[in-house]
Design a protein around this motif. Structure first.
Motif, PDB file in Angstrom:
ATOM      1  N   ALA A   1     160.366   0.562  -6.995  1.00  0.00           N
ATOM      2  CA  ALA A   1     160.042  -0.812  -7.418  1.00  0.00           C
ATOM      3  C   ALA A   1     158.872  -1.967  -8.754  1.00  0.00           C
ATOM      4  CB  ALA A   1     158.875  -1.024  -5.850  1.00  0.00           C
ATOM      5  N   ALA A   2     159.298  -3.099  -8.968  1.00  0.00           N
ATOM      6  CA  ALA A   2     158.386  -3.126 -10.455  1.00  0.00           C
ATOM      7  C   ALA A   2     157.133  -3.023 -10.256  1.00  0.00           C
ATOM      8  CB  ALA A   2     159.031  -5.041 -10.200  1.00  0.00           C
ATOM      9  N   SER A   3     156.256  -3.249  -8.723  1.00  0.00           N
ATOM     10  CA  SER A   3     154.944  -3.569  -9.072  1.00  0.00           C
ATOM     11  C   SER A   3     154.521  -3.123  -6.809  1.00  0.00           C
ATOM     12  CB  SER A   3     153.832  -4.347  -9.206  1.00  0.00           C
ATOM     13  OG  SER A   3     154.125  -5.330  -8.081  1.00  0.00           O
ATOM     14  N   MET A   4     153.509  -2.534  -6.510  1.00  0.00           N
ATOM     15  CA  MET A   4     153.246  -2.771  -4.826  1.00  0.00           C
ATOM     16  C   MET A   4     153.191  -3.776  -4.673  1.00  0.00           C
ATOM     17  SD  MET A   4     153.904   1.113  -4.383  1.00  0.00           S
ATOM     18  CE  MET A   4     155.117   0.594  -5.056  1.00  0.00           C
ATOM     19  N   ALA A   5     152.998  -4.749  -5.413  1.00  0.00           N
ATOM     20  CA  ALA A   5     152.418  -6.241  -4.842  1.00  0.00           C
ATOM     21  C   ALA A   5     154.388  -6.978  -4.825  1.00  0.00           C
ATOM     22  CB  ALA A   5     152.087  -6.986  -6.345  1.00  0.00           C
TER      23      ALA A   5
END
Length: 519
Positions: free
Chosen positions: A400-404
């Motif tokens: 994922a790009a980030s956990m957000a």
């Protein structure tokens, strides 16, 4: 290893050609310069790890999504919406309508009074079904059909559009062995009509059983296209993942980052879970035991009550009769949170309905099941939550790009990893897994297997329901065979146990169950 008998040679007519297809999202390439071609009457397997770009390529070929660069042609001309039909994992049928009504939906034949000509609709549908080798009644309501038969109706609906290309996206992900064989038979019949078939799957054994050629995409780029007859399983695995599969899985320290061994009760003496004459709304009189440190598989046909059994044990459904014991103590959970508190977790089959909240971030989804341990004086410890999420994501290698990022932005396989990671807790005593690797690529599958085995090593009892008999054979120590009214004694997995053996034993149990019911 079975080799397809319908291998296409170089002289076969080419129906689809994609050249130099590229697609970027927010400046990041999902596809870069991909070439792909499909021949008439060919099954062409499209493989790749989760997030490799397969879904993006399918959407571009289907015309759902425009490419940034490159061309897609059918029979040497620009494609039209009618040229390609895609059957996705989530079917688009109307359950209350008949088979024929679904096939003709939006394009019903009409008589001179402009009323729907049902007689003609059923007749044409029957001819279409018979031509595809499908033994389905046009008048049958779709809601009465098995999952496999519903998929076949979706395929017939696509063929009715006179599509030159049929795309099957993970068609066997929820099918039993019997339904898979039915689907394969129908696919071979469709080949004979000259339709080209793009077959997307994570189950590599299906490639050797069904496909003529295979194309592998990795990180948005095509890495190979070869005849299946010239390929080996090890080569497929290596090219999909970029490396050979590490049988040891993720490093121990990655796992221990969130699963603290000192908190795990390691006693493996006696059963962690014992079920005695348990009955629910879809099953009756089921008994089995799961010892700590063991992985128990449950094989059963769709409708046998496998999913409902796990949900009843975990408190998601009400038990009607029978006993459930955890570490020798009788329990009856009224809610999954009660089960979780006691160390019993259920990883559900349907990730969209009950596994994750798609619109929420990865971090929020992963911390939901850990809310109690992360709360300090009534507030969530954000630093502890971030560390927990990082450990879970690293262990299962969630891309994922980030956990957000919202879960709905992930590929299907990465969504499944989030579902699985959500319930990984250090104090887990019993882990109930319903189709744990559905829609997951070969490398992610091995990563998940590694984590499951690690929990077993630390003393947890694992119960796995799976329609993939190869998975049961590879993962489990013992296998039980379930019908709606019986559960056989578990049989140890030995070298003699194959997926065909499991299938034949299950059929024996079903026949025995039917004989008892009619005595």
């Amino acid at each position: 290893m079975a080799i397809p008998t319908n291998q296409n040679d170089a002289s076969s007519e080419t129906v689809l050609v994609a050249k130099g297809v590229s697609k970027a999202f927010s400046g990041v390439y999902a596809l870069k310069g991909v070439d792909f071609d499909l021949r008439a009457g060919e099954v062409h397997a499209l493989l790749g790890a989760n997030g490799a770009g397969k879904s993006t390529l399918i959407k571009i070929l289907d015309g759902v999504q425009p490419q940034d660069e490159g061309t897609v042609e059918i029979d040497g001309r620009e494609r039209t919406p009618a040229d390609i039909a895609t059957v996705f994992q989530e079917l688009s049928l109307v359950p209350s309508l008949s088979v024929a009504e679904n096939i003709f939906l939006g394009n019903e034949p009409r008589n001179r009074f402009t009323f729907v000509d049902r007689k003609k609709m059923n007749r044409v549908a029957k001819e279409l079904l018979e031509g595809l080798g499908l033994r389905l009644r046009p008048e049958e309501p779709v809601e009465n059909l098995s999952v496999a038969s519903r998929q076949l109706v979706e395929i017939a609906k696509a063929i009715h559009r006179d599509a030159r290309v049929l795309v099957l996206d993970e068609p066997t992900s929820t099918l039993t062995k019997a339904d898979q064989l039915l689907l394969f038979e129908s696919v071979r019949d469709i080949q004979k009509s000259g339709v080209g078939i793009i077959y997307v799957t994570h189950r590599l054994t299906e490639v050797f059983e069904l496909a003529d050629r295979v194309t592998i995409i990795r990180d948005g780029r095509k890495v190979l296209t070869e005849n299946v007859a010239e390929m080996e399983m090890a080569t497929l695995v290596r090219e999909i993942s970029g490396t050979a599969i590490d049988e040891d899985g993720p490093p121990k320290e990655s796992f221990d980052r969130f699963a603290h061994p000192e908190t795990v009760r390691r006693s493996t003496t006696g059963p962690k879970l014992r079920v005695t004459d348990l009955s629910g709304d879809r099953f009756a009189n089921i008994s089995f035991r799961a010892d700590g440190g063991r992985i128990i598989g449950i094989a059963g046909l769709i409708g046998s009550g496998r999913t409902e059994l796990l949900e009843t044990i975990a408190g998601a459904r009400r038990a009607m009769a029978g006993e459930i014991e955890l570490d020798g103590r009788a329990v009856r959970f009224k809610h999954p949170w009660e089960a979780l508190k006691a160390g019993v977790a259920l990883v559900p089959e349907d990730r969209h309905r009950s596994g994750v909240i798609l619109q929420h971030s990865i971090q929020r989804n992963l911390t939901l099941a850990h809310r109690r341990s992360l709360t300090r004086a009534g507030f969530v410890d954000n630093r502890a939550a971030a560390n927990l999420v990082r450990g879970l994501a690293d262990t299962l290698q969630v891309k994922a790009a980030s956990m957000a990022s919202p879960v709905q932005s992930l590929s299907g396989g990465n969504q499944q990893k989030v579902v699985f990671a959500k319930w990984l807790q250090p104090g887990m005593q019993v882990l109930l897994l319903d189709e744990p690797t559905q829609g997951v690529d070969v490398r992610a599958r091995q990563e998940i297997y590694s984590v499951i085995r690690r929990f077993a090593e630390e003393g947890a009892a694992i119960v796995v329901v799976s329609s993939d008999f190869v998975e049961l054979n590879e993962l489990c120590d013992e296998i039980c065979f379930m019908t709606s009214t019986t559960m056989s004694r578990s049989e140890p997995v030995t070298d003699d146990v194959t997926d065909q053996y499991i299938y034949s034993r299950l059929n024996e149990r079903v026949l025995q169950s039917h004989e008892r019911d009619h005595q």
